[in-house]
Design an enzyme around this catalytic site. Sequence first.
Site, PDB file in Angstrom:
ATOM      1  N   SER A   1       0.861  -1.185   0.000  1.00  0.00           N
ATOM      2  CA  SER A   1       0.000   0.000   0.000  1.00  0.00           C
ATOM      3  C   SER A   1       0.894   1.230   0.000  1.00  0.00           C
ATOM      4  O   SER A   1       2.118   1.123   0.085  1.00  0.00           O
ATOM      5  CB  SER A   1      -0.883   0.006   1.242  1.00  0.00           C
ATOM      6  OG  SER A   1      -0.075   0.284   2.369  1.00  0.00           O
ATOM      7  N   LYS A   2       0.251   2.376  -0.059  1.00  0.00           N
ATOM      8  CA  LYS A   2       0.979   3.660  -0.114  1.00  0.00           C
ATOM      9  C   LYS A   2       2.014   3.785   1.005  1.00  0.00           C
ATOM     10  O   LYS A   2       3.029   4.454   0.828  1.00  0.00           O
ATOM     11  CB  LYS A   2      -0.016   4.824   0.004  1.00  0.00           C
ATOM     12  CG  LYS A   2      -0.828   5.038  -1.240  1.00  0.00           C
ATOM     13  CD  LYS A   2      -0.249   6.195  -2.059  1.00  0.00           C
ATOM     14  CE  LYS A   2      -0.856   6.274  -3.450  1.00  0.00           C
ATOM     15  NZ  LYS A   2       0.072   5.920  -4.498  1.00  0.00           N
ATOM     16  N   ARG A   3       1.700   3.138   2.151  1.00  0.00           N
ATOM     17  CA  ARG A   3       2.629   3.203   3.281  1.00  0.00           C
ATOM     18  C   ARG A   3       4.026   2.714   2.900  1.00  0.00           C
ATOM     19  O   ARG A   3       5.032   3.107   3.461  1.00  0.00           O
ATOM     20  CB  ARG A   3       2.127   2.284   4.395  1.00  0.00           C
ATOM     21  CG  ARG A   3       1.397   2.936   5.497  1.00  0.00           C
ATOM     22  CD  ARG A   3       1.026   1.951   6.575  1.00  0.00           C
ATOM     23  NE  ARG A   3       0.584   0.645   6.088  1.00  0.00           N
ATOM     24  CZ  ARG A   3       1.266  -0.482   6.227  1.00  0.00           C
ATOM     25  NH1 ARG A   3       2.417  -0.489   6.842  1.00  0.00           N
ATOM     26  NH2 ARG A   3       0.792  -1.612   5.761  1.00  0.00           N
TER      27      ARG A   3
END
Length: 466
Positions: free
Chosen positions: A240-242
Amino acid sequence: MSQVVTRIAPSPTGSMHIGTARTALFNWLYARGRNGKFYIRIEDTDRKRSTPEATEVILNGLNWLGLDYDDEIVSQFERAPRHIEIAHTLLKNGKAYKCFSTSDEIQEFKDAARKKGTSTLFKSPWRDADPSTHPNSSYVIRIKSPENGETIVKDEVQGEVTFKNNQLDDMVLLRSDGSPVYMLAVVVDDYDMGVTHVIRGDDHLNNAARQNLIYRAMEWQLPIYAHIPLIHGEDGKKLSKRHGATSIEEYQQIGYPSSAMRNYLARLGWSHGDQEFFTDLQALEWFDLKGIRKSAARFDLKKLQNLSGQHINATDDAALLHEIHKFLSSNNKLVLSDEKTKLLKDAFYCLKNNVKTFSELIDKASFIFLDIPIPMSPEASSFIDEYSIEMLKTLTPQLHNVTWSRGDLEQVCNDCAESFGVKFGKLASPLRAVLSGQTRTPSVFDMMLVLGRDETIARLENAEGY
Ligand code: GLU
């Protein structure tokens, strides 16, 4: 076996996730490596998200990755009449039925089942109802799933995956407004497009069981399935973006060559022995479904960077120049004059190694793009003092007559340093500073060779005024 036909069926979301890019690549490699067809179907039934711009993003991503496709792009939305037709065929053949249960009735069924501790999968009272008892009210069309037995999804990656039929409900095919559901659309589209191999993320494995029911009800031949494990971040959680950049556009903008991205994405979940670096031709020759791993792939940025460096280094100069031009223009970064373009190409030999991205290569080449007066970083200026200017002033006239070759330049510079009783490094730092304004550059000799005599002397003379 008949011709291989694969497809990528993205839903437009506004960006192209690298998982989608990898699925596209696997399908493309599988088809193209076997003289097969590779199609694109845009799953655009969600009308709010399905803008022309969102489709454009996907096409741009595929285009950048160099994944060419056959025939016209298929729009799932536009095929709705065909999906409806199949639902009615199933109805006519007794494989589906009209269900008049209201949502309140379905809820009541579920609540009662929960109380009794029985299955909450809705069992419609209309499944075997005599049509003469049908009310004149709205209905959905449901498939008649088998009540007993098992549905086995044979999967090239996951093996045989068994689903108990009593866990599969009579899913809705057509909603009460007459619109077809996604599950039906996928099957009808894949069948009509002649798709022989469905290679997609394993988040669709459960769907495959339900889709199988439609294939069987229509007596259509099932495609070969390969459900590939999703991509995880380095911590083992779903990417994910994380974890950093997740869309293909971001990698393009950072300046990874598409050849490296293809190489890396192919390795993400698939392997050919322990081969890490390979070309497109090798990937096309080697790619098969057997090499796909069953466990989730972990995105490893260092590996991508390492492969990227190898691809940049292995690209021939003309192709590299072309790629760099595309990179610069797509990012509106720099417009290079013909003269600077030539210098850049001449400099590739000392720029190509030890860079991970095109951005790094451009940074390394920045000494070429500057014009006098050369702007100097604070670190570079720290090497400029009276003493170093004296050295440069001594060196400059000697550069007028020296042969412009590495050996002779080394000789002149070393002699100059020696005449001041210092090691060459003491001269190299200020020389680097005035030639580039930076402290991290290719070697001073490479810079002098690339810039040529006139520009080198001009930069030195300009600096001597400090
Ligand atoms: N539209 C689905 C997705 O974007 C893919 C469906 C499929 O490949 O069958 O995940």
